[in-house]
Scaffold this motif. Structure first.
Motif, PDB file in Angstrom:
ATOM      1  N   UNK A   1       0.833  -1.202   0.000  1.00 30.90           N
ATOM      2  CA  UNK A   1       0.000   0.000   0.000  1.00 30.90           C
ATOM      3  C   UNK A   1       0.872   1.258   0.000  1.00 30.90           C
ATOM      4  N   UNK A   2       1.937   1.237   0.770  1.00 27.96           N
ATOM      5  CA  UNK A   2       2.825   2.409   0.812  1.00 27.96           C
ATOM      6  C   UNK A   2       3.552   2.560  -0.515  1.00 27.96           C
ATOM      7  N   UNK A   3       4.042   1.465  -1.051  1.00 29.87           N
ATOM      8  CA  UNK A   3       4.754   1.544  -2.325  1.00 29.87           C
ATOM      9  C   UNK A   3       3.816   1.976  -3.452  1.00 29.87           C
ATOM     10  N   UNK A   4       2.542   1.568  -3.364  1.00 21.96           N
ATOM     11  CA  UNK A   4       1.561   1.968  -4.373  1.00 21.96           C
ATOM     12  C   UNK A   4       1.289   3.472  -4.291  1.00 21.96           C
ATOM     13  N   UNK A   5       1.298   4.025  -3.068  1.00 25.00           N
ATOM     14  CA  UNK A   5       1.068   5.465  -2.900  1.00 25.00           C
ATOM     15  C   UNK A   5       2.249   6.298  -3.389  1.00 25.00           C
ATOM     16  N   UNK A   6       3.425   5.684  -3.511  1.00 25.30           N
ATOM     17  CA  UNK A   6       4.581   6.410  -4.037  1.00 25.30           C
ATOM     18  C   UNK A   6       4.487   6.602  -5.544  1.00 25.30           C
ATOM     19  N   UNK A   7       3.705   5.765  -6.200  1.00 23.57           N
ATOM     20  CA  UNK A   7       3.660   5.782  -7.662  1.00 23.57           C
ATOM     21  C   UNK A   7       2.834   6.941  -8.210  1.00 23.57           C
ATOM     22  N   UNK A   8       1.893   7.485  -7.423  1.00 25.19           N
ATOM     23  CA  UNK A   8       1.047   8.548  -7.968  1.00 25.19           C
ATOM     24  C   UNK A   8       1.137   9.801  -7.104  1.00 25.19           C
ATOM     25  N   UNK A   9       0.807  10.928  -7.706  1.00 21.29           N
ATOM     26  CA  UNK A   9       0.827  12.213  -6.994  1.00 21.29           C
ATOM     27  C   UNK A   9      -0.482  12.398  -6.239  1.00 21.29           C
ATOM     28  N   UNK A  10      -0.392  13.039  -5.100  1.00 25.18           N
ATOM     29  CA  UNK A  10      -1.561  13.298  -4.257  1.00 25.18           C
ATOM     30  C   UNK A  10      -1.700  14.806  -4.080  1.00 25.18           C
TER      31      UNK A  10
ATOM     32  N   UNK B   1      14.584   6.520  -3.748  1.00 22.92           N
ATOM     33  CA  UNK B   1      15.069   7.640  -4.558  1.00 22.92           C
ATOM     34  C   UNK B   1      13.944   8.368  -5.289  1.00 22.92           C
ATOM     35  N   UNK B   2      12.836   8.594  -4.591  1.00 21.06           N
ATOM     36  CA  UNK B   2      11.713   9.369  -5.126  1.00 21.06           C
ATOM     37  C   UNK B   2      11.663  10.677  -4.353  1.00 21.06           C
ATOM     38  N   UNK B   3      11.491  11.784  -5.057  1.00 19.15           N
ATOM     39  CA  UNK B   3      11.405  13.078  -4.394  1.00 19.15           C
ATOM     40  C   UNK B   3      10.053  13.184  -3.687  1.00 19.15           C
ATOM     41  N   UNK B   4      10.012  13.456  -2.357  1.00 19.42           N
ATOM     42  CA  UNK B   4       8.729  13.570  -1.650  1.00 19.42           C
ATOM     43  C   UNK B   4       7.840  14.681  -2.227  1.00 19.42           C
ATOM     44  N   UNK B   5       8.448  15.759  -2.739  1.00 17.81           N
ATOM     45  CA  UNK B   5       7.637  16.840  -3.312  1.00 17.81           C
ATOM     46  C   UNK B   5       6.952  16.392  -4.600  1.00 17.81           C
ATOM     47  N   UNK B   6       7.498  15.365  -5.273  1.00 17.56           N
ATOM     48  CA  UNK B   6       6.911  14.893  -6.522  1.00 17.56           C
ATOM     49  C   UNK B   6       5.557  14.237  -6.294  1.00 17.56           C
ATOM     50  N   UNK B   7       5.342  13.651  -5.121  1.00 15.04           N
ATOM     51  CA  UNK B   7       4.044  13.019  -4.848  1.00 15.04           C
ATOM     52  C   UNK B   7       3.136  13.967  -4.076  1.00 15.04           C
ATOM     53  N   UNK B   8       3.581  15.210  -3.851  1.00 19.85           N
ATOM     54  CA  UNK B   8       2.727  16.219  -3.220  1.00 19.85           C
ATOM     55  C   UNK B   8       2.922  16.375  -1.729  1.00 19.85           C
ATOM     56  N   UNK B   9       3.935  15.751  -1.166  1.00 21.02           N
ATOM     57  CA  UNK B   9       4.166  15.874   0.277  1.00 21.02           C
ATOM     58  C   UNK B   9       4.729  17.255   0.598  1.00 21.02           C
ATOM     59  N   UNK B  10       4.208  17.886   1.660  1.00 22.76           N
ATOM     60  CA  UNK B  10       4.789  19.176   2.063  1.00 22.76           C
ATOM     61  C   UNK B  10       6.132  18.952   2.745  1.00 22.76           C
ATOM     62  N   UNK B  11       6.899  20.032   2.850  1.00 23.42           N
ATOM     63  CA  UNK B  11       8.176  19.938   3.561  1.00 23.42           C
ATOM     64  C   UNK B  11       7.902  19.635   5.033  1.00 23.42           C
ATOM     65  N   UNK B  12       8.769  18.860   5.680  1.00 25.91           N
ATOM     66  CA  UNK B  12       8.535  18.585   7.104  1.00 25.91           C
ATOM     67  C   UNK B  12       8.652  19.870   7.908  1.00 25.91           C
TER      68      UNK B  12
END
Length: 119
Positions: free
Chosen positions: A10-19, A54-65
């Protein structure tokens, strides 16, 4: 990170798309607050998975911590006599420095108050 981690599908699947932003922050909709789709714990897991894959967190829509608050150090409260000790010692020293003048004034006032009569 020193150890290899296994993440759920489920976590790996959420990395594949932007939110959207609403998936990571609470939103106010129709007078009510809606919680984020991903809790803070899940967001931390997603961020770790991004770093390991090696996926950029901003690429999936995550805000900066968020930056952590700096802890303010307070001096220990102590007992009242310990807190006021320096102030009290300063007052005592000031009175001791003024003592010769006080004695001189007291003697002058005593001589003025003494009557000239011998009885």
């Amino acid at each position: 990170m020193a150890t290899a981690r296994k993440f759920s599908n489920a976590i790996l699947k959420n990395l594949a798309k932007a939110h959207g932003e609403a998936a990571f922050t609470p939103t106010f909709v129709n007078g009510n607050w809606r919680g984020p789709r991903f809790s803070l714990r899940r967001q931390a897991e997603l961020r770790k998975a991004c770093l390991l894959t090696d996926v950029d967190p901003a690429a999936i829509g995550m805000p900066e911590p968020r930056a952590r608050k700096v802890m303010q150090k307070k001096p220990p409260k102590g007992h009242k006599q310990q807190r006021l000790y320096a102030q009290k010692q300063a007052a005592i020293q000031k009175n001791l420095d003024e003592m010769p003048e006080k004695i001189r004034q007291w003697k002058e006032e005593k001589d003025k108050a003494r009557s000239s009569l011998p009885f």
